[in-house]
Design a protein around this motif. Structure first.
Motif, PDB file in Angstrom:
ATOM      1  N   GLU A   3       0.853  -1.185   0.000  1.00 16.19           N
ATOM      2  CA  GLU A   3       0.000   0.000   0.000  1.00 16.19           C
ATOM      3  C   GLU A   3       0.888   1.234   0.000  1.00 16.19           C
ATOM      4  OE1 GLU A   3      -3.927   1.580   2.361  1.00 16.19           O
ATOM      5  OE2 GLU A   3      -2.594   0.216   3.395  1.00 16.19           O
ATOM      6  N   ARG A   4       0.452   2.251  -0.738  1.00 17.18           N
ATOM      7  CA  ARG A   4       1.163   3.523  -0.782  1.00 17.18           C
ATOM      8  C   ARG A   4       0.164   4.640  -0.534  1.00 17.18           C
ATOM      9  NH1 ARG A   4       4.209   0.121  -0.444  1.00 17.18           N
ATOM     10  NH2 ARG A   4       5.993  -0.410  -1.730  1.00 17.18           N
ATOM     11  N   HIS A   5       0.652   5.724   0.110  1.00 16.00           N
ATOM     12  CA  HIS A   5      -0.187   6.873   0.453  1.00 16.00           C
ATOM     13  C   HIS A   5       0.497   8.156   0.002  1.00 16.00           C
ATOM     14  CE1 HIS A   5      -2.597   4.493   3.302  1.00 16.00           C
ATOM     15  NE2 HIS A   5      -1.449   3.927   3.618  1.00 16.00           N
ATOM     16  N   THR A   6      -0.306   9.138  -0.307  1.00 16.17           N
ATOM     17  CA  THR A   6       0.195  10.490  -0.523  1.00 16.17           C
ATOM     18  C   THR A   6      -0.890  11.470  -0.113  1.00 16.17           C
ATOM     19  OG1 THR A   6       1.344  11.958  -2.069  1.00 16.17           O
ATOM     20  CG2 THR A   6      -0.532  10.723  -2.948  1.00 16.17           C
ATOM     21  N   THR A   7      -0.476  12.664   0.259  1.00 14.39           N
ATOM     22  CA  THR A   7      -1.406  13.719   0.672  1.00 14.39           C
ATOM     23  C   THR A   7      -0.986  15.020   0.008  1.00 14.39           C
ATOM     24  OG1 THR A   7      -1.765  12.673   2.809  1.00 14.39           O
ATOM     25  CG2 THR A   7      -2.345  14.993   2.647  1.00 14.39           C
ATOM     26  N   MET A   8      -1.971  15.767  -0.460  1.00  7.53           N
ATOM     27  CA  MET A   8      -1.678  17.056  -1.080  1.00  7.53           C
ATOM     28  C   MET A   8      -2.901  17.958  -1.027  1.00  7.53           C
ATOM     29  SD  MET A   8      -1.398  15.623  -4.958  1.00  7.53           S
ATOM     30  CE  MET A   8       0.083  14.836  -4.431  1.00  7.53           C
ATOM     31  N   PRO A   9      -2.687  19.248  -1.284  1.00  5.69           N
ATOM     32  CA  PRO A   9      -3.845  20.147  -1.338  1.00  5.69           C
ATOM     33  C   PRO A   9      -4.666  19.869  -2.589  1.00  5.69           C
ATOM     34  CG  PRO A   9      -1.825  21.327  -1.881  1.00  5.69           C
ATOM     35  CD  PRO A   9      -1.427  19.938  -1.488  1.00  5.69           C
ATOM     36  N   SER A  10      -5.944  20.197  -2.531  1.00 11.18           N
ATOM     37  CA  SER A  10      -6.812  19.998  -3.695  1.00 11.18           C
ATOM     38  C   SER A  10      -6.610  21.176  -4.651  1.00 11.18           C
ATOM     39  CB  SER A  10      -8.274  19.866  -3.278  1.00 11.18           C
ATOM     40  OG  SER A  10      -8.731  21.070  -2.737  1.00 11.18           O
ATOM     41  N   ASP A  11      -5.554  21.052  -5.413  1.00 15.13           N
ATOM     42  CA  ASP A  11      -5.153  22.068  -6.380  1.00 15.13           C
ATOM     43  C   ASP A  11      -4.917  21.350  -7.702  1.00 15.13           C
ATOM     44  OD1 ASP A  11      -3.767  23.863  -7.990  1.00 15.13           O
ATOM     45  OD2 ASP A  11      -2.432  24.522  -6.394  1.00 15.13           O
ATOM     46  N   ALA A  12      -5.546  21.818  -8.763  1.00 11.46           N
ATOM     47  CA  ALA A  12      -5.425  21.161 -10.075  1.00 11.46           C
ATOM     48  C   ALA A  12      -3.973  20.995 -10.499  1.00 11.46           C
ATOM     49  CB  ALA A  12      -6.201  21.947 -11.130  1.00 11.46           C
ATOM     50  N   ALA A  13      -3.098  21.876 -10.059  1.00 11.88           N
ATOM     51  CA  ALA A  13      -1.684  21.771 -10.410  1.00 11.88           C
ATOM     52  C   ALA A  13      -1.039  20.519  -9.823  1.00 11.88           C
ATOM     53  CB  ALA A  13      -0.934  23.024  -9.941  1.00 11.88           C
ATOM     54  N   GLN A  14      -1.687  19.876  -8.849  1.00 14.94           N
ATOM     55  CA  GLN A  14      -1.153  18.667  -8.222  1.00 14.94           C
ATOM     56  C   GLN A  14      -1.497  17.396  -8.999  1.00 14.94           C
ATOM     57  OE1 GLN A  14       0.900  18.752  -5.601  1.00 14.94           O
ATOM     58  NE2 GLN A  14       0.715  20.971  -5.667  1.00 14.94           N
ATOM     59  N   LEU A  15      -2.387  17.484  -9.997  1.00 18.87           N
ATOM     60  CA  LEU A  15      -2.810  16.298 -10.731  1.00 18.87           C
ATOM     61  C   LEU A  15      -1.643  15.537 -11.368  1.00 18.87           C
ATOM     62  CD1 LEU A  15      -5.090  14.437 -11.594  1.00 18.87           C
ATOM     63  CD2 LEU A  15      -5.446  15.938 -13.567  1.00 18.87           C
ATOM     64  N   PRO A  16      -0.690  16.186 -12.039  1.00 14.22           N
ATOM     65  CA  PRO A  16       0.431  15.421 -12.601  1.00 14.22           C
ATOM     66  C   PRO A  16       1.202  14.630 -11.545  1.00 14.22           C
ATOM     67  CG  PRO A  16       0.362  17.607 -13.586  1.00 14.22           C
ATOM     68  CD  PRO A  16      -0.633  17.599 -12.443  1.00 14.22           C
ATOM     69  N   ALA A  17       1.399  15.208 -10.374  1.00 18.78           N
ATOM     70  CA  ALA A  17       2.107  14.492  -9.296  1.00 18.78           C
ATOM     71  C   ALA A  17       1.297  13.284  -8.832  1.00 18.78           C
ATOM     72  CB  ALA A  17       2.382  15.431  -8.126  1.00 18.78           C
ATOM     73  N   LEU A  18      -0.010  13.434  -8.772  1.00 16.97           N
ATOM     74  CA  LEU A  18      -0.866  12.300  -8.387  1.00 16.97           C
ATOM     75  C   LEU A  18      -0.804  11.179  -9.414  1.00 16.97           C
ATOM     76  CD1 LEU A  18      -4.293  13.456  -6.930  1.00 16.97           C
ATOM     77  CD2 LEU A  18      -2.563  12.021  -5.887  1.00 16.97           C
ATOM     78  N   LEU A  19      -0.823  11.535 -10.683  1.00 14.45           N
ATOM     79  CA  LEU A  19      -0.749  10.520 -11.727  1.00 14.45           C
ATOM     80  C   LEU A  19       0.608   9.832 -11.724  1.00 14.45           C
ATOM     81  CD1 LEU A  19      -2.713  12.289 -14.591  1.00 14.45           C
ATOM     82  CD2 LEU A  19      -3.516  10.475 -13.055  1.00 14.45           C
ATOM     83  N   THR A  20       1.672  10.562 -11.430  1.00 14.35           N
ATOM     84  CA  THR A  20       3.004   9.953 -11.300  1.00 14.35           C
ATOM     85  C   THR A  20       3.025   8.986 -10.122  1.00 14.35           C
ATOM     86  OG1 THR A  20       4.091  11.840 -12.322  1.00 14.35           O
ATOM     87  CG2 THR A  20       5.456  10.439 -10.916  1.00 14.35           C
ATOM     88  N   PHE A  21       2.404   9.367  -9.017  1.00 13.82           N
ATOM     89  CA  PHE A  21       2.286   8.494  -7.843  1.00 13.82           C
ATOM     90  C   PHE A  21       1.627   7.173  -8.241  1.00 13.82           C
ATOM     91  CE2 PHE A  21      -0.835   7.256  -4.519  1.00 13.82           C
ATOM     92  CZ  PHE A  21       0.043   6.807  -3.533  1.00 13.82           C
ATOM     93  N   LEU A  22       0.543   7.256  -9.003  1.00  6.81           N
ATOM     94  CA  LEU A  22      -0.163   6.061  -9.467  1.00  6.81           C
ATOM     95  C   LEU A  22       0.715   5.234 -10.410  1.00  6.81           C
ATOM     96  CD1 LEU A  22      -2.829   4.407  -9.752  1.00  6.81           C
ATOM     97  CD2 LEU A  22      -3.354   5.899 -11.682  1.00  6.81           C
ATOM     98  N   GLN A  23       1.362   5.893 -11.361  1.00  9.33           N
ATOM     99  CA  GLN A  23       2.211   5.185 -12.325  1.00  9.33           C
ATOM    100  C   GLN A  23       3.396   4.503 -11.638  1.00  9.33           C
ATOM    101  OE1 GLN A  23       2.873   8.549 -14.850  1.00  9.33           O
ATOM    102  NE2 GLN A  23       0.902   8.320 -15.879  1.00  9.33           N
TER     103      GLN A  23
END
Length: 145
Positions: A3-23
């Motif tokens: 299992e992996r976790h990440t936390t960030m503000p709900s800012d559209a600019a964070q979407l690429p980082a979230l997708l990298t986390f998933l990848q």
């Protein structure tokens, strides 16, 4: 640990980082590449809904994302501390209606429900939690070499 976790503000600019986390998770556990697109769609849709609709007047919510590799599947959980909102309570969109008469919104959640095997919402204290699971035969800890 699977299992992996990440936390960030709900800012559209964070979407690429979230997708990298998933990848990165997908690569680490050598999961089927074709299934990654399903999770990217779900993560983008849910995260952007929080960004666009989940803010309090005085602050943007924090978003916690976890991905869990389970026996025969993967679960993606998105949590936010925004106002209570159950996206599963939205009526299904009328796909037969013309674009001019179709109600705005709800199509993304509809798509997530179509591509995932299980989608569940719960409100815990001050947190919205959307848990999405996709069954995938032959993955998970008991199938590891």
């Amino acid at each position: 640990m699977n299992e992996r976790h990440t936390t960030m503000p709900s800012d559209a600019a964070q979407l690429p980082a979230l997708l990298t986390f998933l990848q990165d998770f997908w690569s680490e556990f050598k999961l089927p590449p074709a299934e990654a697109l399903t999770f990217e769609l779900a993560l983008e849709e849910v995260f952007m809904n929080v960004v666009m609709h989940g803010s309090h007047a005085d602050r943007a919510p924090r978003v916690n994302v976890s991905i869990t590799l389970e026996d025969d599947g993967v679960t993606l959980t998105v949590e936010d501390d925004g106002p209570p909102f159950d996206p599963l309570s939205l009526p299904a969109p009328d796909l037969t209606a013309s674009l001019e008469t179709r109600r705005v919104g709800g199509l993304g959640v509809f798509l997530v429900r179509q591509v995932m095997d299980s989608v569940r919402y719960e409100r815990r204290d001050t947190t919205n939690r959307l848990k999405m699971t996709k069954n995938m035969a032959g993955v998970g800890p008991r199938h590891a070499a």
